[in-house]
Design an enzyme around this catalytic site. Structure first.
Site, PDB file in Angstrom:
ATOM      1  CD  GLU A  66      -2.938  -1.137   0.375  1.00 32.46           C
ATOM      2  OE1 GLU A  66      -3.176  -0.075  -0.240  1.00 32.46           O
ATOM      3  OE2 GLU A  66      -3.563  -2.186   0.171  1.00 32.46           O
ATOM      4  CB  CYS A  92      -2.405   6.746   1.760  1.00 35.37           C
ATOM      5  SG  CYS A  92      -3.635   5.797   2.671  1.00 35.37           S
TER       6      CYS A  92
HETATM    7  P1  NAP Z   1       8.296   4.830   4.709  1.00 40.01           P
HETATM    8  O1  NAP Z   1       9.390   5.764   5.034  1.00 40.01           O
HETATM    9  O2  NAP Z   1       8.365   4.054   3.456  1.00 40.01           O
HETATM   10  O3  NAP Z   1       8.194   3.855   5.975  1.00 40.01           O
HETATM   11  C1  NAP Z   1       7.181   2.891   6.048  1.00 40.01           C
HETATM   12  C2  NAP Z   1       7.594   1.782   6.976  1.00 40.01           C
HETATM   13  O4  NAP Z   1       8.675   1.053   6.381  1.00 40.01           O
HETATM   14  C3  NAP Z   1       8.103   2.260   8.334  1.00 40.01           C
HETATM   15  O5  NAP Z   1       7.657   1.378   9.328  1.00 40.01           O
HETATM   16  C4  NAP Z   1       9.619   2.169   8.181  1.00 40.01           C
HETATM   17  O6  NAP Z   1      10.285   1.994   9.410  1.00 40.01           O
HETATM   18  C5  NAP Z   1       9.721   0.911   7.344  1.00 40.01           C
HETATM   19  N1  NAP Z   1      10.981   0.752   6.649  1.00 40.01           N
HETATM   20  C6  NAP Z   1      11.727   1.673   6.029  1.00 40.01           C
HETATM   21  N2  NAP Z   1      12.807   1.098   5.465  1.00 40.01           N
HETATM   22  C7  NAP Z   1      12.745  -0.219   5.763  1.00 40.01           C
HETATM   23  C8  NAP Z   1      13.578  -1.343   5.481  1.00 40.01           C
HETATM   24  N3  NAP Z   1      14.706  -1.222   4.751  1.00 40.01           N
HETATM   25  N4  NAP Z   1      13.207  -2.557   5.953  1.00 40.01           N
HETATM   26  C9  NAP Z   1      12.079  -2.712   6.685  1.00 40.01           C
HETATM   27  N5  NAP Z   1      11.247  -1.673   6.973  1.00 40.01           N
HETATM   28  C10 NAP Z   1      11.578  -0.451   6.514  1.00 40.01           C
HETATM   29  O7  NAP Z   1       6.891   5.567   4.679  1.00 40.01           O
HETATM   30  P2  NAP Z   1       6.263   6.576   5.740  1.00 40.01           P
HETATM   31  O8  NAP Z   1       6.996   7.863   5.627  1.00 40.01           O
HETATM   32  O9  NAP Z   1       6.137   5.927   7.078  1.00 40.01           O
HETATM   33  O10 NAP Z   1       4.776   6.713   5.178  1.00 40.01           O
HETATM   34  C11 NAP Z   1       4.391   7.694   4.255  1.00 40.01           C
HETATM   35  C12 NAP Z   1       4.009   7.079   2.934  1.00 40.01           C
HETATM   36  O11 NAP Z   1       3.106   5.999   3.153  1.00 40.01           O
HETATM   37  C13 NAP Z   1       3.271   8.044   2.045  1.00 40.01           C
HETATM   38  O12 NAP Z   1       3.793   7.969   0.743  1.00 40.01           O
HETATM   39  C14 NAP Z   1       1.827   7.551   2.069  1.00 40.01           C
HETATM   40  O13 NAP Z   1       1.090   7.841   0.907  1.00 40.01           O
HETATM   41  C15 NAP Z   1       2.011   6.097   2.247  1.00 40.01           C
HETATM   42  N6  NAP Z   1       0.827   5.513   2.871  1.00 40.01           N
HETATM   43  C16 NAP Z   1       0.059   4.668   2.129  1.00 40.01           C
HETATM   44  C17 NAP Z   1      -1.078   4.105   2.680  1.00 40.01           C
HETATM   45  C18 NAP Z   1      -1.941   3.169   1.884  1.00 40.01           C
HETATM   46  O14 NAP Z   1      -2.781   2.503   2.491  1.00 40.01           O
HETATM   47  N7  NAP Z   1      -1.801   3.071   0.585  1.00 40.01           N
HETATM   48  C19 NAP Z   1      -1.430   4.397   3.993  1.00 40.01           C
HETATM   49  C20 NAP Z   1      -0.625   5.263   4.719  1.00 40.01           C
HETATM   50  C21 NAP Z   1       0.513   5.812   4.154  1.00 40.01           C
HETATM   51  P3  NAP Z   1      11.042   3.206  10.139  1.00 40.01           P
HETATM   52  O15 NAP Z   1      10.011   4.201  10.488  1.00 40.01           O
HETATM   53  O16 NAP Z   1      11.649   2.543  11.320  1.00 40.01           O
HETATM   54  O17 NAP Z   1      12.033   3.733   9.148  1.00 40.01           O
END
Ligand code: NAP
Length: 520
Positions: free
Chosen positions: A256, A296
């Site tokens: 997602e 999102c």
């Molecule tokens: P993110 O930076 O991609 O992080 C998402 C998750 O992935 C966090 O728990 C992060 O942990 C983890 N993560 C990062 N690198 C990783 C790795 N190498 N291995 C394992 N886990 C890893 O995204 P975000 O800033 O939290 O969220 C914002 C984005 O999410 C936006 O683009 C939004 O549109 C999208 N979103 C989509 C939905 C949907 O349902 N489609 C819902 C909500 C948000 P850490 O925090 O510990 O780095």
């Protein structure tokens, strides 16, 4: 300062190395430290496989549903504490925090209720049986069984409790143990939600584990019976896909990611009645400001027939002028800060980039001070409305998700075909909302826009008084979208549960197939 714990291998683990601070986004005070160092991730997976999975699969769907009901009651019973933690780590107002916390409790309760519609043990029948030969001697039926691995849930920062609850509800109901990892920035509230559930002792041991901090080498241990459900950025999704075990063992991988959702004000003479127009304005204003636009499903593009742009722009500006941005500890505040310094920086850069081809109609595109917070402190960013002169001269509007209270007005010629073409420029969206009382117009638009969006919300006079808003992902309906959204699908009643199950086609004599079906 509080060090957030992980719950792994049947006990709480508190790291003493590699600690990363997290901050209250309204004041920039450090509130917690997070690290997962010292965890044996292979053992975490084995614990889920060997303890949690068998315990869950020994229960019927209805018994697993009862566990979800207990989880929901625990979250609801501790709502005030969780709302307070949400404000501290996410900067949410009361209603924004409730969107996350009540959303989790409601989703768990919905799946608890849904479980009662299955009398089955572990297998789920799907559809009707089919005759495969001249007679019933050869019959077929689709069936699903839970995978025998673990469900690894990696959540985004913006819905720390709902993200945990909605994914856990589906996996646990299917019979899969969960290893959940909240985003570090807002793990404070997710950690407490899981702690309350673990301490209540309602779940079989091994069916729920929590990792606060990095997942270390967990993904490298995954096998074909495991499932990953990831919510976050497309970049992180790509990184996870490239982990060797993920690409070679092929665990099911649901993504997602982000979306540039569009709200479309209907075209055609008199096609939008007063109530529908008011609903459109209400929904769009809510979508810009709810959770400071960090959803999102938030509306990023507002498509308006060119001859009505001025009028809509004036109405939206009048609405945005009433929004008070500040520290949600002050009850008069409508909108809190962005969740982190990085998010603030990304929003500033994002608006700067959009403003190369768009006019800023409202807002400054810069950090602002927040009511009730010290001057110069807090990740505040006032609501920002932009407008472009035509869809094709502003490509960034369709490609750059500015994850904050930011949306852009885009003129179009009022036809369904042109609206659908503009929506599809983003390469896939989670939700498209349209506002029209002209059924033919809506029908044409749905047919054209359908393939590039996951959900279509049709605002009209009939629903104006009860409309939930286009941004609410409801457990009854699928949540997900094609292309840039990741191509995933969560929720949607039993559809969400089936993410954690393998579908098989069972073939045999009709009497044998039906007898086997009865005993699953
Ligand atoms: P993110 O930076 O991609 O992080 C998402 C998750 O992935 C966090 O728990 C992060 O942990 C983890 N993560 C990062 N690198 C990783 C790795 N190498 N291995 C394992 N886990 C890893 O995204 P975000 O800033 O939290 O969220 C914002 C984005 O999410 C936006 O683009 C939004 O549109 C999208 N979103 C989509 C939905 C949907 O349902 N489609 C819902 C909500 C948000 P850490 O925090 O510990 O780095």
């Amino acid at each position: 300062m509080k060090i957030l714990k992980s719950y792994v291998n049947g006990k709480w683990h508190r790291a003493d190395q590699g600690l990363v601070p997290t901050f209250n986004p309204s004041t920039e005070e450090a509130i917690a430290q997070v690290s997962s160092s010292g965890i044996d991730f292979g053992a975490v997976l084995r614990h889920a496989h060997q303890a949690g999975g068998p315990a869950l699969r020994s229960l019927t769907f209805a018994e697993r549903g009862a566990l979800l009901k207990d989880m929901s009651k625990i979250l609801r019973g501790n709502r005030e504490e969780l709302l307070d933690l949400s404000r501290q780590c996410s900067g949410t107002t009361l209603s924004d925090g409730a969107f996350d916390i009540d959303g989790a409790g409601g989703t768990l309760a919905y799946y608890a209720h849904l479980s009662k519609s299955s009398t089955s043990n572990t297998g789920l029948l799907e559809g009707e049986g089919v005759q495969l030969a001249r007679t019933e001697a050869v019959w077929g039926q689709h069936l699903l069984f839970p995978f025998q691995g673990a469900a690894v849930h990696i959540n985004a920062f913006n819905f720390p409790v709902w993200g945990f609850g909605e994914k856990a509800a589906c996996a646990l109901l299917a019979g899969m143990p969960v290893i959940t990892k909240p985003a570090t920035a807002t793990a404070l509230v997710a950690e407490r939600a899981v702690e309350l559930i673990i301490e209540a002792g309602v779940l079989p041991e091994g069916s729920l584990q929590l990792i606060c901090g990095s997942t270390g080498n967990l993904l490298e241990h995954l096998g074909p019976q495991d499932v990953i459900a990831f919510t976050g950025s497309a970049d992180t999704a790509m990184t996870l896909r490239s982990v060797v075990a993920v690409s070679s063992a092929n665990p099911r991988f649901n993504v997602e990611a982000d979306s540039l959702n569009a709200a479309i004000f209907g075209g055609g003479e008199g096609a939008v009645g007063d109530q529908t127009r008011d609903l459109f304005l209400r929904d769009v204003l809510r979508e810009i400001t709810q959770k400071a636009g960090q959803k999102c499903t938030a509306v990023r593009r507002i498509l308006v027939p060119a001859d009505q742009m001025d009028e809509v722009e004036r109405a939206l500006v009048a609405g945005l002028e009433t929004v008070l941005t500040g520290n949600p500890i002050d009850p008069s505040v409508h909108m809190g800060p962005l969740a982190t310094a990085d998010q603030l920086d990304a929003a500033i850069r994002g608006v700067d980039s959009l403003s190369q081809s768009c006019r800023i109609v409202y807002g400054t595109g810069k950090r602002s001070d927040g009511l009730g917070s010290p001057v110069g402190k807090g990740y505040f960013f006032a609501p920002t409305l932009l407008a472009c002169s035509d869809a094709d001269s502003a490509p960034e509007v369709h490609h750059r998700e500015v994850f904050g209270p930011v949306a852009t007005l885009v003129p179009y010629d009022g036809t369904p075909a042109e609206a659908a073409r503009i929506v599809s420029l983003a390469g896939g969206t989670l939700v498209t909302s349209l506002y029209s009382d002209d059924l033919d117009w809506s029908r044409q638009l749905i047919q054209s826009v359908g393939p590039s969006t996951g959900r279509i919300y049709v605002g009209s006079e009939g629903m104006a008084n009860e409309a939930p808003g286009s941004g609410a992902a409801l457990p009854q309906l699928m949540h997900g979208g094609p292309g840039r959204c990741g191509g995933g699908a969560e929720l949607g009643g039993w559809r969400g549960v089936k993410l954690y199950m393998q579908r098989i086609a069972l073939q045999g004599h009709r009497s044998v197939v039906e007898a086997l079906n009865e005993s699953t």
